[in-house]
Design a protein around this motif. Structure first.
Motif, short mmCIF file in Angstrom:
data_model
loop_
_atom_site.label_atom_id
_atom_site.label_comp_id
_atom_site.label_asym_id
_atom_site.label_seq_id
_atom_site.Cartn_x
_atom_site.Cartn_y
_atom_site.Cartn_z
N ILE A 129 57.79 29.07 34.41
CA ILE A 129 55.96 28.75 34.48
C ILE A 129 55.91 29.42 35.30
N PHE A 130 57.21 30.20 36.30
CA PHE A 130 56.24 31.31 37.30
C PHE A 130 56.83 32.33 36.34
N GLY A 131 57.61 32.44 35.26
CA GLY A 131 58.10 34.11 34.92
C GLY A 131 57.39 34.41 33.85
N ILE A 132 56.51 33.01 33.18
CA ILE A 132 55.16 33.31 32.54
C ILE A 132 53.94 33.78 33.77
N MET A 133 53.91 33.33 34.75
CA MET A 133 52.74 34.00 35.45
C MET A 133 53.00 35.54 35.92
N VAL A 134 54.60 35.22 36.00
CA VAL A 134 55.26 36.89 36.34
C VAL A 134 54.65 38.13 35.63
N CYS A 135 54.80 36.94 34.36
CA CYS A 135 54.77 38.66 32.88
C CYS A 135 53.31 38.71 32.78
N THR A 136 52.75 38.39 32.46
CA THR A 136 50.47 37.82 32.32
C THR A 136 50.27 38.59 33.82
N ALA A 137 50.38 38.44 34.95
CA ALA A 137 50.24 39.21 36.10
C ALA A 137 50.58 40.89 35.42
N LEU A 138 52.19 40.72 35.41
CA LEU A 138 52.06 42.40 35.50
C LEU A 138 51.72 43.21 34.09
N PHE A 139 51.20 42.51 32.71
CA PHE A 139 50.99 42.83 31.71
C PHE A 139 49.39 42.95 32.64
N SER A 140 48.70 41.41 32.97
CA SER A 140 47.07 41.65 33.31
C SER A 140 46.69 42.79 34.22
N SER A 141 47.61 43.93 34.35
CA SER A 141 47.27 45.04 36.04
C SER A 141 48.10 46.51 34.95
N MET A 142 47.64 46.18 33.38
CA MET A 142 47.05 46.85 32.39
C MET A 142 46.57 47.06 31.74
N VAL A 143 46.50 45.29 31.32
CA VAL A 143 45.88 45.17 29.90
C VAL A 143 44.18 44.73 30.44
N ASN A 145 41.89 41.32 31.16
CA ASN A 145 42.50 39.90 31.31
C ASN A 145 42.16 38.86 30.16
N ILE A 146 41.16 39.03 29.41
CA ILE A 146 40.69 38.52 28.14
C ILE A 146 42.02 38.79 26.53
N PRO A 147 42.65 39.71 26.58
CA PRO A 147 43.94 40.00 25.91
C PRO A 147 45.19 39.13 26.16
N THR A 148 45.98 39.28 27.75
CA THR A 148 46.30 39.01 28.11
C THR A 148 46.06 37.11 28.76
N THR A 149 45.45 37.23 28.59
CA THR A 149 45.18 35.27 28.43
C THR A 149 45.73 34.93 27.24
N ALA A 150 45.42 35.75 26.42
CA ALA A 150 45.32 34.79 24.39
C ALA A 150 46.93 35.19 24.28
N ILE A 151 47.52 36.22 24.55
CA ILE A 151 48.76 36.47 24.11
C ILE A 151 49.71 35.72 24.82
N PHE A 152 49.76 35.00 26.41
CA PHE A 152 50.27 34.17 26.95
C PHE A 152 50.02 33.11 26.69
N ALA A 184 46.25 35.94 35.22
CA ALA A 184 46.16 37.31 34.94
C ALA A 184 44.90 37.37 35.66
N MET A 185 43.92 36.69 36.08
CA MET A 185 43.31 37.79 37.34
C MET A 185 43.55 37.65 38.48
N VAL A 186 45.03 37.31 38.69
CA VAL A 186 45.73 37.91 39.81
C VAL A 186 46.37 39.12 40.06
N GLY A 187 46.67 39.31 38.78
CA GLY A 187 46.96 40.85 38.04
C GLY A 187 46.13 41.63 38.05
N GLY A 188 44.77 41.17 36.69
CA GLY A 188 43.84 42.26 37.32
C GLY A 188 43.35 42.43 38.65
#
Length: 470
Positions: A129-143, A145-152, A184-188
């Motif tokens: 869960i932590f790994g998915i959260m980190v990946c989501t946040a990293l992606f969301s920092s560049m992409v 939030n909506i597509p990032t959430t859908a992907i993960f 996703a929102m935190v990474g954003g």
């Protein structure tokens, strides 16, 4: 059928109330210290918000109605002034971000990063869960939030299929489906490119005050905040929802499903290269204005269309664009310009707040943060929320002798972390899967938002002094 009737009644009420507001405020005398244009702008803003909240029409149609009313009622001097938001670079950055997101989503990049993190964390359920959260946040920092959430979310649903016991799957799914939009929102908040809302508040700040927040300046505020809040959110979510432990053999089987081709193909390499170049240019834009954030995004988008090495077709780009978001942002920017030009923010502050306030620093930041999150419950549409509060935030900053840039960054971060209830588009994506009820989300997210406000109050005065805002 009852639900349909309820929706229809809500829509009718929204239309009737909006018509009543326009008629009453058109004939009602405007306050002497505000003026007719300002009074009419307030009426249009109220209509815009009521129609959105009641869903009287699709959001894009509401934007069209708003754009029609602005010149007709005299909120702006001419028809051309009623479309200024769509000439703002922010709107074109958003268009580019949809295409970049679509290209990244086509590639197995997310699976590769997640696989590395799972192996590093040795693979407990909480670790995954932590790994998915980190990946989501990293992606969301560049992409976005909506597509990032859908992907993960898609990755998480595959992971949940491992659980045979329905109760274990439900508990773990509840934790994951709340953790992903939060991440996703935190990474954003980490970079201006992480969310269109970040660019929206930056654009409105520049329009209203002439103050510019550079890419690196935003990162000074956002990255430390995300680094602290993400593990805190993980601890809270896993403690509250108790995800189930997983059999090691099943974990191994899941890891095998993440395995992609040993070598990246040329298109995946090219997408990574273009993304990295854009990131470097965005960072460099803080010192070299030639690397305009929107121009860099548009150039990157163009490269993704190149034959043979590009990962995107025009049809895929058109399908990826949310025209609703495009219309919302353009309309909100136009409203924001009218609100600023007609002095509404200053009028609101002068009418309801003391002329001078001695509150500054952490206390002011905390008050603005809590007011922001409270207002999101009333105005759950983030662009509209920003349009309402941006002029007031700038006026409050002026009255307090504080930096308007800091209060506007707070406004953007509050708007981008609307997860108290799943009313925002981002948490609504995972909420639709049925793993949690609306009443279950605040059990963890309310505390996360409180911690976020406290962190902003502690960190932002120091960050403001580092970047020269204080």
């Amino acid at each position: 059928m009852q639900q349909d009737n309820k929706i229809k009644k809500q829509q009718i009420i929204g239309m009737l109330v909006s018509i009543a507001i326009v008629i009453i405020m058109y004939f009602m005398p405007a306050p002497a210290d505000l003026g007719v244009a300002g009074w009419r702008t307030i009426s249009i803003l109220l209509v815009f918000l009521i129609l959105l909240v009641t869903e009287a029409f699709p959001a894009g149609v509401i934007c069209i109605i708003t754009l029609i009313l602005m010149p007709v009622l005299g909120a702006v001097p001419s028809i051309g002034d009623g479309f200024t938001g769509f000439a703002n670079p922010v709107t074109f950055f958003i268009l580019a971000s949809f295409g970049i997101s679509a290209a990244i989503a086509k590639m197995p990049i997310a699976h590769r990063i997640l696989l590395v993190i799972i192996r590093l964390l040795k693979g407990s359920t909480r670790g995954i869960i932590f790994g998915i959260m980190v990946c989501t946040a990293l992606f969301s920092s560049m992409v976005s939030n909506i597509p990032t959430t859908a992907i993960f979310m898609g990755i998480a649903l595959g992971f949940l299929d491992i659980f045979e016991d329905e109760d274990e799957k439900k508990r773990t799914g509840k934790a994951l489906m709340i953790a992903i939009p939060v991440s996703a929102m935190v990474g954003g908040v980490m970079t201006p490119a992480g969310s269109s809302l970040n660019l929206l508040v930056i654009g409105m700040l520049e329009q209203m005050t002439g103050i510019t927040v550079s890419f690196v300046q935003w990162m000074v505020f956002g990255i430390p905040l995300a680094i602290v809040i993400l593990p805190a959110a993980w601890l809270i979510i896993t403690k509250v929802y108790h995800p189930a432990d997983m059999d090691p053999d099943r974990l191994k089987a899941y890891v095998n499903t993440l395995n992609t081709h040993d070598k990246m193909d040329i298109k995946e390499k090219f997408v990574i290269l273009v993304t990295l170049i854009m990131l470097v240019c965005w960072i460099a834009s803080s010192w070299f204005p030639v690397f305009n954030v929107t121009m860099v995004a548009l150039c990157g988008l163009f490269c993704l269309f190149l034959p043979k090495i590009g990962a995107l077709t025009w049809d895929e780009f058109v399908k990826s664009v949310s025209w609703q978001v495009f219309f919302l942002v353009g309309t909100v920017l136009t409203l924001g310009t009218a609100i600023s030009a007609n002095g509404i923010g200053n009028w609101l502050v002068a009418s309801f707040m003391p002329e001078q306030m001695s509150i500054t620093g952490p206390i002011l930041i905390a008050i603005c943060g809590f007011i922001g999150f409270a207002m999101l419950i009333v105005v759950p549409v983030a662009p509209a929320f920003i349009a309402v509060l941006a002029p007031a935030m700038i006026s409050v900053a002026a009255n307090c002798g504080y930096s308007p840039a800091i209060l506007m960054i707070i406004l953007g971060i509050c708007a981008g972390n609307a997860y108290l209830l799943p009313l925002d588009t981002v948490p609504m994506i995972t909420y639709s899967k049925g793993f949690y009820k609306m009443s279950e989300m605040p059990k963890s997210t309310a505390l996360i938002q409180v911690i976020l406000v406290v962190l902003m109050a502690v960190w932002f005065p120091l960050a403001g002094s580092i970047v020269g805002f204080i």
